[in-house]
Design a protein around this motif. Structure first.
Motif, PDB file in Angstrom:
ATOM      1  N   ASP A 308       0.824  -1.201   0.000  1.00 56.44           N
ATOM      2  CA  ASP A 308       0.000   0.000   0.000  1.00 56.44           C
ATOM      3  C   ASP A 308       0.864   1.260   0.000  1.00 56.44           C
ATOM      4  O   ASP A 308       2.045   1.236   0.326  1.00 56.44           O
ATOM      5  CB  ASP A 308      -0.918   0.010   1.229  1.00 56.44           C
ATOM      6  N   ARG A 311       3.152   3.853  -5.804  1.00 58.76           N
ATOM      7  CA  ARG A 311       2.674   4.520  -7.021  1.00 58.76           C
ATOM      8  C   ARG A 311       2.394   3.501  -8.109  1.00 58.76           C
ATOM      9  O   ARG A 311       2.598   3.767  -9.292  1.00 58.76           O
ATOM     10  CB  ARG A 311       3.719   5.530  -7.507  1.00 58.76           C
ATOM     11  N   SER A 333      -3.745  -1.069  -1.422  1.00 61.17           N
ATOM     12  CA  SER A 333      -4.468   0.194  -1.221  1.00 61.17           C
ATOM     13  C   SER A 333      -3.563   1.395  -1.480  1.00 61.17           C
ATOM     14  O   SER A 333      -2.337   1.309  -1.421  1.00 61.17           O
ATOM     15  CB  SER A 333      -5.013   0.259   0.207  1.00 61.17           C
ATOM     16  N   ASN A 335      -2.791   3.288  -4.178  1.00 65.70           N
ATOM     17  CA  ASN A 335      -1.875   3.272  -5.315  1.00 65.70           C
ATOM     18  C   ASN A 335      -2.539   3.990  -6.489  1.00 65.70           C
ATOM     19  O   ASN A 335      -3.523   4.713  -6.306  1.00 65.70           O
ATOM     20  CB  ASN A 335      -1.494   1.829  -5.669  1.00 65.70           C
ATOM     21  N   ASN A 336      -2.024   3.770  -7.702  1.00 58.58           N
ATOM     22  CA  ASN A 336      -2.558   4.431  -8.895  1.00 58.58           C
ATOM     23  C   ASN A 336      -3.148   3.428  -9.872  1.00 58.58           C
ATOM     24  O   ASN A 336      -3.099   3.626 -11.086  1.00 58.58           O
ATOM     25  CB  ASN A 336      -1.451   5.244  -9.586  1.00 58.58           C
ATOM     26  N   LEU A 337      -3.715   2.374  -9.362  1.00 60.93           N
ATOM     27  CA  LEU A 337      -4.318   1.350 -10.202  1.00 60.93           C
ATOM     28  C   LEU A 337      -5.641   1.833 -10.782  1.00 60.93           C
ATOM     29  O   LEU A 337      -6.497   2.339 -10.059  1.00 60.93           O
ATOM     30  CB  LEU A 337      -4.543   0.070  -9.396  1.00 60.93           C
ATOM     31  N   THR A 338      -5.794   1.660 -12.096  1.00 55.71           N
ATOM     32  CA  THR A 338      -7.058   1.985 -12.750  1.00 55.71           C
ATOM     33  C   THR A 338      -7.824   0.739 -13.166  1.00 55.71           C
ATOM     34  O   THR A 338      -9.047   0.772 -13.300  1.00 55.71           O
ATOM     35  CB  THR A 338      -6.809   2.860 -13.981  1.00 55.71           C
ATOM     36  N   ALA A 356      -7.703  -3.228  -1.788  1.00 60.60           N
ATOM     37  CA  ALA A 356      -7.326  -2.434  -2.959  1.00 60.60           C
ATOM     38  C   ALA A 356      -8.117  -1.136  -3.018  1.00 60.60           C
ATOM     39  O   ALA A 356      -8.317  -0.572  -4.094  1.00 60.60           O
ATOM     40  CB  ALA A 356      -7.545  -3.247  -4.229  1.00 60.60           C
ATOM     41  N   ASN A 359      -7.888   3.615  -4.841  1.00 64.01           N
ATOM     42  CA  ASN A 359      -7.190   3.659  -6.115  1.00 64.01           C
ATOM     43  C   ASN A 359      -8.095   4.375  -7.119  1.00 64.01           C
ATOM     44  O   ASN A 359      -9.320   4.340  -6.972  1.00 64.01           O
ATOM     45  CB  ASN A 359      -6.868   2.243  -6.622  1.00 64.01           C
ATOM     46  N   TRP A 361      -9.843   3.870  -9.678  1.00 61.41           N
ATOM     47  CA  TRP A 361     -10.395   2.822 -10.525  1.00 61.41           C
ATOM     48  C   TRP A 361     -11.200   3.409 -11.677  1.00 61.41           C
ATOM     49  O   TRP A 361     -12.069   4.258 -11.473  1.00 61.41           O
ATOM     50  CB  TRP A 361     -11.271   1.884  -9.711  1.00 61.41           C
TER      51      TRP A 361
END
Length: 619
Positions: A308, A311, A333, A335-338, A356, A359, A361
């Motif tokens: 977590d 980036r 958790s 982060n920059n996840l799409t 998660a 982010n 999303w």
């Protein structure tokens, strides 16, 4: 001189004065300072009294000595003479600046020494001489900037050493020589930027090492090679930035590795090589962006992974492949996840908790694919959409395919492709059927098949085998019918752009409507299923009631007029039944009960109880 008559009062007065003197000077009699709060001979409490020097004449039986919170600047040589039984010595927070060598030389049985929260700047050799049985040494929160070689030589029994919150910058060679029993070493919150390769040379039994909050720029790999028993290592809050190959070589028993807030940007291939037994890995608050299969490929026993507050943008499919059977908790958790492909999580067969949240999303078709996969998986994942703005804050679990614009376009494109394929299949089938009809009805039409099928966009090509078939096809129409699908080949050339645009649009709308209808049918099916379960329960209940009612009807509760009861009296005796009563006729009712039952009478004494037999016979 008191007379006889005054001798008794004088004795009483003498005893009273003696008792008062004992109560007043009892601490001095026991050898304790009068300023100390408590002196029992085994425990002495001199806390927070502002003492500038250590009181003298403590009892030799003292076990616990508390001198916390005073203004003792120096501890002289042999300061605690004759305290041979002392086990714990508290000198913390006492403004101590310097401790002379051999200050504790006579404390042979001392186990706990508290020198923390003082102003000690130097640790000279001989300072801990005589403390061969010491177990715990507390030196945290002082101003020690350097540890000379040999200062710990006499501490052969120390298991816990706390040096955190000092001013250490360099750990030289053989810094901890002599501490062969040391198990926990706390060097956190210093200014250490360099560790010699032989600093930990004598710490073969060390199991826990704290190096967090220092100025390390790389993992001191060579210094860790001797620590074969180390199970817990913390390098958090440093400036490591990169984990190079085999950075932790030699730590074969390491189970806990803390790398939180270490500014790590890159973990090279085999960065964690050599620590196959690692179970807990903390990589929170770093600068990782892309996760690939080379990072964690050797961590086959990892059960807890915390990623977590990085980036992270992308995660390759094989990132967690080798830890699928062991990993139980994964934190992604902040982060920059799409989006996240299901193939990333599919190997994690033992995962019980996945985080998660927080982010950005992107609730698109890819993420809806993840939602559908999670619905059939045991993994629970709470995702809230951030984009598009129309879906922001909504849980992914409740998003439908029709709620996402891109998915609608995709469905339209899919429907167009399906319509084109269906149209092509229809034309191909039509051409095939017409060719088959022409051949079976009139063999002469076979040679004109190409021209007539051109209107349908089809061409019939005959191979050498088909020519043979053409020559012999008119002999037996049945053979023609059976062989035609084998020898005739169709090649289609449809111009997709020539299809009517209205047809494509209508097909897209139709597909979208069908999708909506399917979702409505699914909801209706769920409702019908619930009603069906309730109806089954009601039917089972009614069947149970009917069965109970039938059983009540069979019981002859009110059938008194359909039966005849008669009673017979027998004398006090014992009877052996030799034959059962099968039928009872009305005539037999007038005969004696003994004759009907055919009983053998055995006379018994009169004092035994009489037996009354009630015989029931249904008419």
């Amino acid at each position: 001189m008191c007379g006889l008559q005054f001798s008794l009062p004088c004795l009483r007065l003498f005893l009273l004065v003696t008792c008062c003197l004992i109560l007043i000077f009892h601490k001095e009699i026991l050898g304790c300072s009068s300023v100390c709060h408590l002196c029992t001979g085994r425990q002495i409490n001199c806390r927070n009294l502002g003492l500038s020097s250590i009181p003298k004449n403590f009892p030799e039986s003292t076990i616990f000595l508390y001198l916390t919170g005073n203004n003792i600047s120096y501890i002289s040589e042999n300061e605690f003479a004759r305290l041979y039984s002392l086990v714990a010595l508290y000198l913390d927070n006492s403004s101590i600046v310097y401790v002379y060598p051999k200050a504790f030389v006579e404390l042979k049985h001392l186990y706990f020494l508290y020198l923390n929260d003082n102003f000690i700047k130097r640790l000279d050799p001989g300072m801990f001489e005589g403390l061969s049985n010491l177990r715990n040494l507390y030196l945290q929160s002082n101003q020690v900037s350097f540890v000379p070689r040999g200062v710990f030589n006499d501490l052969v029994s120390v298991r816990y050493l706390n040096l955190q919150k000092n001013r250490l910058s360099v750990l030289g060679s053989s810094t901890f020589a002599g501490m062969i029993a040391l198990q926990i070493l706390d060097l956190s919150n210093n200014k250490i930027f360099r560790i010699s390769d032989t600093s930990f040379q004598h710490l073969a039994n060390l199991s826990c090492l704290h190096l967090e909050a220092n100025n390390l720029t790389k993992v001191p790999s060579n210094a860790f090679g001797i620590l074969r028993s180390l199970k817990r290592l913390s390098l958090s809050h440093n400036r490591i930035e990169a984990i190079h190959p085999f950075a932790f070589k030699g730590l074969v028993n390491l189970e806990y590795l803390f790398l939180k807030n270490a500014r790590i940007r890159n973990v090279t291939k085999n960065g964690f090589g050599g620590i196959d037994n690692l179970k807990y890995l903390i990589l929170s608050h770093n600068n990782l962006e892309n996760l690939n299969s080379d990072m964690f490929n050797v961590l086959k026993n990892l059960t807890y992974l915390q990623l977590d507050n990085n980036r992270i943008i992308t995660i390759d499919n094989g990132t967690f492949a080798n830890m699928g059977a062991s990993l139980k908790i994964l934190n992604l958790s902040f982060n920059n996840l799409t989006d996240l492909h299901p193939r990333v999580l599919k190997p994690l067969s033992s995962l019980v908790r996945l985080q998660a949240n927080f982010n950005p999303w992107e609730c698109n078709c890819k993420l809806l694919g993840l939602r559908d996969w999670l619905a059939s998986s045991a993994i629970t994942l709470n995702i809230f959409c951030q984009n598009p703005p129309s879906l922001r804050g909504r849980a992914l679990h409740y998003i439908k395919w029709t709620d996402v614009t891109n998915c609608s376009v995709l469905l339209t494109n899919r429907s167009r492709t399906l319509d084109i394929k269906s149209l092509y299949t229809h034309q191909k089938t039509t051409a095939f059927m017409m060719a088959w009809h022409k051949v079976t009805t009139n063999g002469k039409h076979l040679e004109n098949t190409d021209a007539e099928n051109a209107t349908f966009g089809e061409q019939i090509h005959t191979s050498s085998a088909s020519r043979v078939f053409q020559d012999n096809t008119f002999g037996n129409p049945l053979e023609t019918t059976s062989l035609l699908p084998v020898h005739i080949q169709f090649t289609s050339s449809i111009n997709h752009s020539a299809l009517p645009s209205d047809t494509v649009a209508v097909s897209g709308e139709t597909s979208l409507i069908c999708t909506q209808e399917v979702e409505k049918l699914n909801e209706a099916f769920d409702i019908l299923l619930a009603f069906f379960i309730l109806a089954c329960g009601l039917i089972i209940f009614l069947i149970y009631k009917i069965v109970k009612f039938k059983q009540k009807l069979k019981t002859p509760e009110n059938s008194g007029e359909n039966r005849l009861e008669y009673y017979s009296f027998y004398q006090s005796a014992r009877y052996n039944v030799t034959a059962s009563i099968s039928n009872t006729s009305p005539n037999s009712l007038q005969s004696s009960g003994l004759e009907q039952a055919q009983l053998h009478k055995q006379i018994v004494p009169e004092n035994e109880a009489q037996v009354i037999i009630f015989e029931h016979s249904s008419l």
